[in-house]
Write an enzyme that holds these catalytic residues in place. Structure first.
Site, PDB file in Angstrom:
ATOM      1  N   LYS A  22       0.832  -1.209   0.000  1.00  0.00           N
ATOM      2  CA  LYS A  22       0.000   0.000   0.000  1.00  0.00           C
ATOM      3  C   LYS A  22       0.865   1.258   0.000  1.00  0.00           C
ATOM      4  CE  LYS A  22      -1.892   1.479   4.049  1.00  0.00           C
ATOM      5  NZ  LYS A  22      -1.529   2.883   4.310  1.00  0.00           N
ATOM      6  N   ASN A  23       1.847   1.290   0.890  1.00  0.00           N
ATOM      7  CA  ASN A  23       2.603   2.536   1.063  1.00  0.00           C
ATOM      8  C   ASN A  23       3.594   2.813  -0.065  1.00  0.00           C
ATOM      9  OD1 ASN A  23       1.161   2.977   3.343  1.00  0.00           O
ATOM     10  ND2 ASN A  23       2.842   2.579   4.779  1.00  0.00           N
ATOM     11  N   ARG A  94      -4.296  10.685   4.679  1.00  0.00           N
ATOM     12  CA  ARG A  94      -3.309  11.750   4.684  1.00  0.00           C
ATOM     13  C   ARG A  94      -2.403  11.726   3.455  1.00  0.00           C
ATOM     14  NH1 ARG A  94      -1.666  14.176   9.004  1.00  0.00           N
ATOM     15  NH2 ARG A  94       0.439  13.845   8.242  1.00  0.00           N
ATOM     16  N   CYS A 118      -4.866  12.927  13.453  1.00  0.00           N
ATOM     17  CA  CYS A 118      -5.578  11.669  13.256  1.00  0.00           C
ATOM     18  C   CYS A 118      -5.441  10.858  14.530  1.00  0.00           C
ATOM     19  CB  CYS A 118      -5.050  10.912  12.052  1.00  0.00           C
ATOM     20  SG  CYS A 118      -3.425  10.255  12.322  1.00  0.00           S
ATOM     21  N   ARG A 123       0.446  14.613  13.742  1.00  0.00           N
ATOM     22  CA  ARG A 123       0.923  14.379  12.372  1.00  0.00           C
ATOM     23  C   ARG A 123       0.998  15.644  11.510  1.00  0.00           C
ATOM     24  NH1 ARG A 123      -1.155   8.605  10.192  1.00  0.00           N
ATOM     25  NH2 ARG A 123       0.740   8.729   8.980  1.00  0.00           N
ATOM     26  N   ASP A 306       4.455   0.563  12.175  1.00  0.00           N
ATOM     27  CA  ASP A 306       3.216  -0.060  11.701  1.00  0.00           C
ATOM     28  C   ASP A 306       3.050  -1.501  12.192  1.00  0.00           C
ATOM     29  OD1 ASP A 306       2.486   2.245  10.451  1.00  0.00           O
ATOM     30  OD2 ASP A 306       2.998   1.590   8.424  1.00  0.00           O
ATOM     31  N   ARG A 398      -8.712  -0.590   4.888  1.00  0.00           N
ATOM     32  CA  ARG A 398      -7.817   0.410   4.286  1.00  0.00           C
ATOM     33  C   ARG A 398      -6.479  -0.203   3.882  1.00  0.00           C
ATOM     34  NH1 ARG A 398      -6.364   5.063   7.875  1.00  0.00           N
ATOM     35  NH2 ARG A 398      -5.057   5.340   6.058  1.00  0.00           N
TER      36      ARG A 398
END
Ligand code: UD1
Length: 422
Positions: A22-23, A94, A118, A123, A306, A398
């Protein structure tokens, strides 16, 4: 709102294939805006965050065709327009601020809603903004929107005051089309940043030092579209290894990049799990003796923040005491209250969590507060006695592709039910 019902206590067994990261996919999708023509991305995970970023770039003029069965995303970009990216899109994710780089580089202006805080902390995005200022942009904040302007970004030397994945990605995307050479210092070394850089090199960008603290980018006038295969998701990979660990099962992750998760596999080895790696697989099995451990989250190649929450879930089941120091985000312990409701013994003191292993977690009705906190609850439920009900599972949608299908295939007793209570 959907819920998960999980009956814990089954040892997971088998192979699970890891999806695209994802990132890495998020900034790469945005970077496609840097060139006119058709970009083809493969191994794109079918996730809510990906659908959100697709909406964002469509808003700016891109045409997207996402074949979720094949995980292939085609993006056609002709002209790009600086349409104010609305708060409703930015607040759900974000990473929407990533569009600043390409918009400034190609349109000379970018109007993006300020993301705000958040669940895991304040952040801020000050490093993104001061980096663009160093490259000659003027930045104003009006009515909750960032208004950035620059006729053409100019190369600059910019030391980041703190390692930031997002700022590194955003500034790289601005610098590739800037006039002159940009030197970014104190850069994030995350593999996702390397994947983004490799993609932009395929587009014709001149980038040196990827995967190091110092990235040098010589701006070019124009980039061309490229095809790219998104790298494997190291956080998903880590989560499935932890699922194997917490159930004391025998799980192999495939299509993975073992070199990207060494901080985790080293910690699992210290605890006493047996870890076997090949080029693209990792297998985990319990060793004879397991013991608590100490983990400190750090930028890559350190232990990823994470995986902190999922790691804590495992620690609640280990003999003895474990300690977690969270150094990246100030408020990333929202899972602790929910884990306690499942019988976990966790004490918090500032950014330090002390976890005393319990004999057995017990079932409860719990609620996800964010993506990775959600993963921790799923893992805890896999190890708990009886049935756990998990609410607000849209958080895990997500970032985990086909979570319940993949866990079921490993033998977990997990059901996704429609229409639970919010
Ligand atoms: C990215 C990841 C996220 C991961 C995080 C840290 C994506 C889409 N998300 O988030 O999953 O948890 O990296 O590995 O890739 N900071 C500032 N000012 C800034 C930018 C950051 O103070 O301008 C601070 C943040 O508040 C945080 C730290 O720097 O304390 C690291 O944040 P950053 O690396 O930027 O995280 P994200 O890119 O948002």
């Amino acid at each position: 709102m959907d819920i998960y019902r999980i009956k814990g206590g089954k040892k997971l067994k088998g192979e699970v294939s890891i999806s695209g990261a994802k990132n890495a996919a998020l900034p790469i999708i945005v970077a496609s805006l840097l060139a006119e023509g058709e970009t083809v991305l493969k191994n794109v995970p079918d996730l809510m965050d990906i659908k959100t970023i697709i909406k964002v770039i469509e808003y700016l003029g891109a045409k997207c065709d996402f074949d979720t069965a094949k995980n292939t995303l085609k993006i056609r970009v002709n002209s790009l327009r600086n349409a104010e990216v609305p708060y409703d899109l930015v607040k759900t994710m974000r990473a929407s601020v990533y569009v600043m780089g390409p918009l400034l580089a190609r349109c000379g202006e970018a109007d993006v809603s300020l993301p705000g805080g958040c669940a895991i902390g304040e952040r801020p995005i000050d490093i993104h903004l001061s980096g663009f200022e160093a490259m000659g942009a003027t930045i104003d904040i009006e009515h909750g929107y960032i208004k950035a302007r620059a006729e053409r970004l100019a190369g600059a030397q910019f030391p980041m005051r703190q390692v930031s994945v997002g700022a590194t990605a955003n500034l790289m995307m601005g610098a590739v089309l800037a006039k002159g050479t940009t030197i970014l210092e104190n850069c994030a070394m995350e593999p996702d940043i390397v994947d983004l850089g490799n993609f932009m090199v395929k587009m014709g960008a001149k980038i040196k030092g990827l995967g190091t603290e110092r990235i040098t980018i010589e701006g070019v006038k124009k980039l061309s579209p490229a095809s790219h295969n998104i790298m494997p998701d190291r956080i998903e990979a880590g989560t499935y290894l932890l699922a194997g660990a917490i159930t004391r099962g025998d799980v192999a992750i495939t299509k993975a990049a073992p070199g990207d998760i060494e901080a985790l596999t080293a910690a699992l080895g210290d605890i006493g799990f047996s870890i076997d790696k090949t080029k693209d697989t990792v297998r985990i099995r319990p060793g004879k003796v397991l013991a608590g451990t100490i983990v400190r989250t750090l930028p890559h190649p350190g232990f990823p923040t994470d995986l902190q929450a999922p790691m804590m879930a495992l620690m609640t089941t280990l003999p003895g005491i474990s300690v977690i120091m969270e150094t990246i985000f100030e408020n990333r312990f929202t899972h602790v209250g929910e884990l306690r409701r499942m019988g976990a013994d966790v004490t918090l003191e500032g950014n330090v969590a002390v976890v005393r292993g319990v004999r057995r977690l017990t079932s409860a009705t719990v609620m996800m507060s964010d993506l990775r906190a959600g993963a921790a609850l799923v893992l805890a439920a896999l190890a708990a006695e009886n049935g756990t009900e998990i609410r607000r599972i849209y958080h895990s949608d997500r970032g985990y592709e086909k979570l319940s299908e993949k866990l079921s295939a490993l033998g977990a007793d997990i059901i996704r039910e429609e229409g639970g209570k919010p």
